[in-house]
Structure formats: structure tokens, C-alpha cells
Write a protein that holds these residues in place. Structure first.
Motif: not given
Length: 368
Positions: A184, A188-189, A191-193, A223-228
Motif C-alpha cells: 500500500e 497507493a497512487d 491503487l486509487h486509479k 478495499s474501502e480505502r481505495y475503492g477497489i
């Protein structure tokens, strides 16, 4: 029911206990679980497995097709390298195709996009949990996934997800938690995409005393942190302790130690024992009589292990080798022309069904 040995005996009641843990994890965390066919592909029990899992993931074209035809659900197509002559069929039979390299994505991505398939890319985080260098995806000079994000960034707009496979026989939650935190922090950058991320397999969360509640919470938060949408790829974890290899003693000799020879073979029927220089297990493995149990092939090191027995072994006695499901049945072969084990299933009502036998014709047809 008495069957001719050797045969694999798969107990659905034990399999179901593993599957119920998978269902719990799915419900508590929101993660999806796809069966890793490289570890287990005995499709005669796919009916009960499909009730508790979301689909399959592959390592080859034939596994993709098997998952699509025999399991259903989502079908993920991954291979270390696709060939020109197989890529069209792989794309046709999958929902998601995961490329191992940017080169492969650039070579075949247009075809996948033209058919509306989700495209993923395997990333190698450079960290892992593995007891064996042979199975370590982050080993030096590994070919498994992209390491260099400068190569990946130009194609990020073409992918909807990524796969990290960084565990092998990891039964330590703390290790997994630490590895996830490092992933993470580094990615992180990216994962957010993304829409989805597969965390691969090799996590022994169906083992006794594994803190599955902690795992569920950890995955849910990620999952919730990155919306994935997160995926796991349990293979061995799906079938752990569910299958035995049933064999018969053919002869007993003494060469400084008592040696029992059985109608099976490590190289042909439990190949991972040789690959990783390990021995199998029997139960209860107690008693005053010690035997080295060996296979019947001409390989000098065809040895299942040294075990304790309550009574002296003799020709005709039966032995059950434990945990012969994951990475075992898929690797069986015809070395020395030894009879390939049949496959039997013990159903939930206790009835044993012989679902597959192998004959001389199967042996002959596997050659030329």
C-alpha cells in the motif's frame, strides 16, 4: 466400498469446511475468491466449490477453458507468457485477462479491448513470504510481473486492475499484514486509479487457528480505502486436508532399516515431495514399529517418509498419505508407467464414488 489402490480419496465433508471459511471471508470482507486451478483442478467436485467461490483463475489456456466449461462464474486468464496461437481462445473464454508484462499487454491488449474484456497487469512488489527460493515470486531476477513502474505508468490507462502474487504457504497473519502495508505504501497512487486488485494465492487462511476475522477486517479496510474490488486466489487453501492418497504395501525388505514398498510413487503421484525435498504424513504415526515407506519406481530416492506403525507391516496392508489434494493431483504423471491413481469422492452422506479410473490406453495415448 473397497477400491483398487492407488487412488486419491477426496472427502467432501472436509472440503466443505474449507469452503465455508471461504464463504465467511467473502461475506465479512467483500473480497471475491477465485479458485487457482494450478493447485487443484479436479472438476468432479466443482459443483460444491462453485457454491462458495466466485470463479477460477488460470496459468494456461487449458485451465482457462476448464474454468469456463466446468466451474462457471468469473474466469480470469493469466499466463506468464501467452503465445500467438492461443491468445484468441484465451480471450474468448475469459472475463478478465491479466498480462505478465507490458510487452505482452502491448502485443495482445488491442484484441482483448476489441472483445470488451477487462485487462489487468501483474506487478511484482519485490517482497514476498516464501519458505522456498524455488517458489519465491520475488526471487532475484524474477520474470513474474513488472518491477519497474516507469514501464507501467504509460499503460495504466489501458488496465482496470492489477495482480500481486507475493505469498507461498503463508500461515502467518502478521507477515501478510506487514507485506500488505508495504504494498500500500509503495503503490497507493496506482491503487486509487484501479477498479480491482488481486492479491493472489498462497495465504493459508483456512488453516486451523488462523485469525480469519482479522484478515476479513484488514481486507475490508483496504478495499474501502481505495475503492477497489479485492480478489484472492485460494488454491491449496481450498482443499487443505481434504484428500488422501490410498496405497497398498507390496513388499517389506530390511537393509539396516525396515522398508515398505507400496504401489505408488512420489515422482508420479506426489511430485511436490521431491520438488521441495519433503516427506508426506500419515496418521496416527504412532507405535513401536518404524518403516521407511517407499514407492515402486526405479528412482532411488522415491521415498514417502519414515513413519511409526502400531503393528508390523506386511504385503496387502493399506496406508493413507495425508493432504494429497493441492499441487498433487494436478501433477500426477506416468513415470515408469506406474498405474496412475484413480479418483474417488466421499460424498456428504458418506458414500464413496469412483469418479475416474486410468487405463493402459490412457498411458499409451499420452505418448506417441
Amino acid at each position: 466400498m473397497t477400491l483398487q489402490t492407488p487412488y486419491y480419496l477426496l472427502d467432501k465433508s472436509v472440503l466443505l469446511r474449507n469452503l465455508e471459511k471461504i464463504s465467511y471471508l467473502r461475506q465479512a470482507s467483500g473480497v471475491k475468491c477465485v479458485l487457482a486451478l494450478k493447485a487443484f483442478a479436479t472438476w468432479s467436485v466443482f459443483d460444491i466449490m462453485a457454491e462458495h467461490m466466485d470463479g477460477t483463475t488460470s496459468s494456461s489456456l487449458y485451465e482457462v477453458k476448464l474454468g469456463r466449461e466446468k466451474f462457471g462464474g468469473e474466469t480470469h486468464a493469466y499466463s506468464v507468457a501467452w503465445a500467438d496461437h492461443e491468445i484468441d481462445a484465451a480471450i474468448e473464454n475469459c472475463d478478465k485477462i491479466i498480462f505478465n508484462s507490458v510487452n505482452q499487454l502491448e502485443r495482445y491488449g488491442d484484441k482483448a479491448e476489441a472483445q470488451g474484456k477487462k485487462i489487468g497487469l501483474r506487478l511484482n512488489p519485490g517482497i514476498s513470504h516464501s519458505h522456498f527460493l524455488l517458489a519465491d515470486p520475488a526471487r532475484p531476477f524474477s520474470r513474474l510481473g513488472e518491477w519497474d513502474m516507469e514501464r507501467v505508468e504509460p499503460v495504466l490507462d489501458r488496465i482496470s486492475g492489477v495482480m500481486f502474487h507475493f505469498n507461498c504457504e503463508n500461515d502467518e497473519y502478521e507477515s501478510l499484514d506487514a507485506l500488505l502495508s508495504k504494498i500500500e505504501a509503495r503503490f497507493a497512487d496506482v491503487l486509487h486509479k484501479l477498479e480491482w486488485v488481486s492479491l493472489g494465492g498462497g495465504i493459508r487462511f483456512t488453516s486451523d487457528n488462523y485469525p480469519i476475522e482479522k484478515l476479513a477486517q484488514r481486507l475490508k479496510e483496504m478495499s474501502e480505502r481505495y475503492g477497489i474490488q479485492l480478489y484472492l486466489e485460494p488454491g491449496e487453501a481450498s482443499v487443505t486436508k481434504s484428500t488422501t492418497l490410498e496405497v497398498t504395501v507390496l513388499d517389506v525388505v530390511y537393509n539396516g532399516k525396515h522398508v515398505a514398498i507400496v504401489d505408488s510413487s512420489t515422482e508420479a503421484h506426489m511430485l511436490d515431495l521431491l520438488t521441495y525435498s519433503e516427506y508426506t504424513s500419515v496418521a496416527p504415526n504412532t507405535g513401536p514399529h518404524t518403516y521407511i515407506v517407499c514407492g515402486k519406481t526405479c528412482l532411488a530416492g522415491d521415498i514417502f517418509g519414515e513413519f511409526q506403525f502400531e503393528t508390523e507391516l506386511k504385503a496387502g496392508d493399506r496406508i493413507s498419505f495425508l493432504d494429497a489434494g493441492g499441487y498433487t493431483m494436478v501433477k500426477k504423471n506416468w513415470f515408469n508407467g506406474v498405474q496412475m491413481p484413480s479418483i474417488a469422492v466421499r460424498h456428504l452422506d458418506g458414500q464413496v464414488e469412483l469418479v475416474r479410473e486410468f487405463t493402459f490406453e490412457d498411458y499409451a495415448q499420452s505418448l506417441s
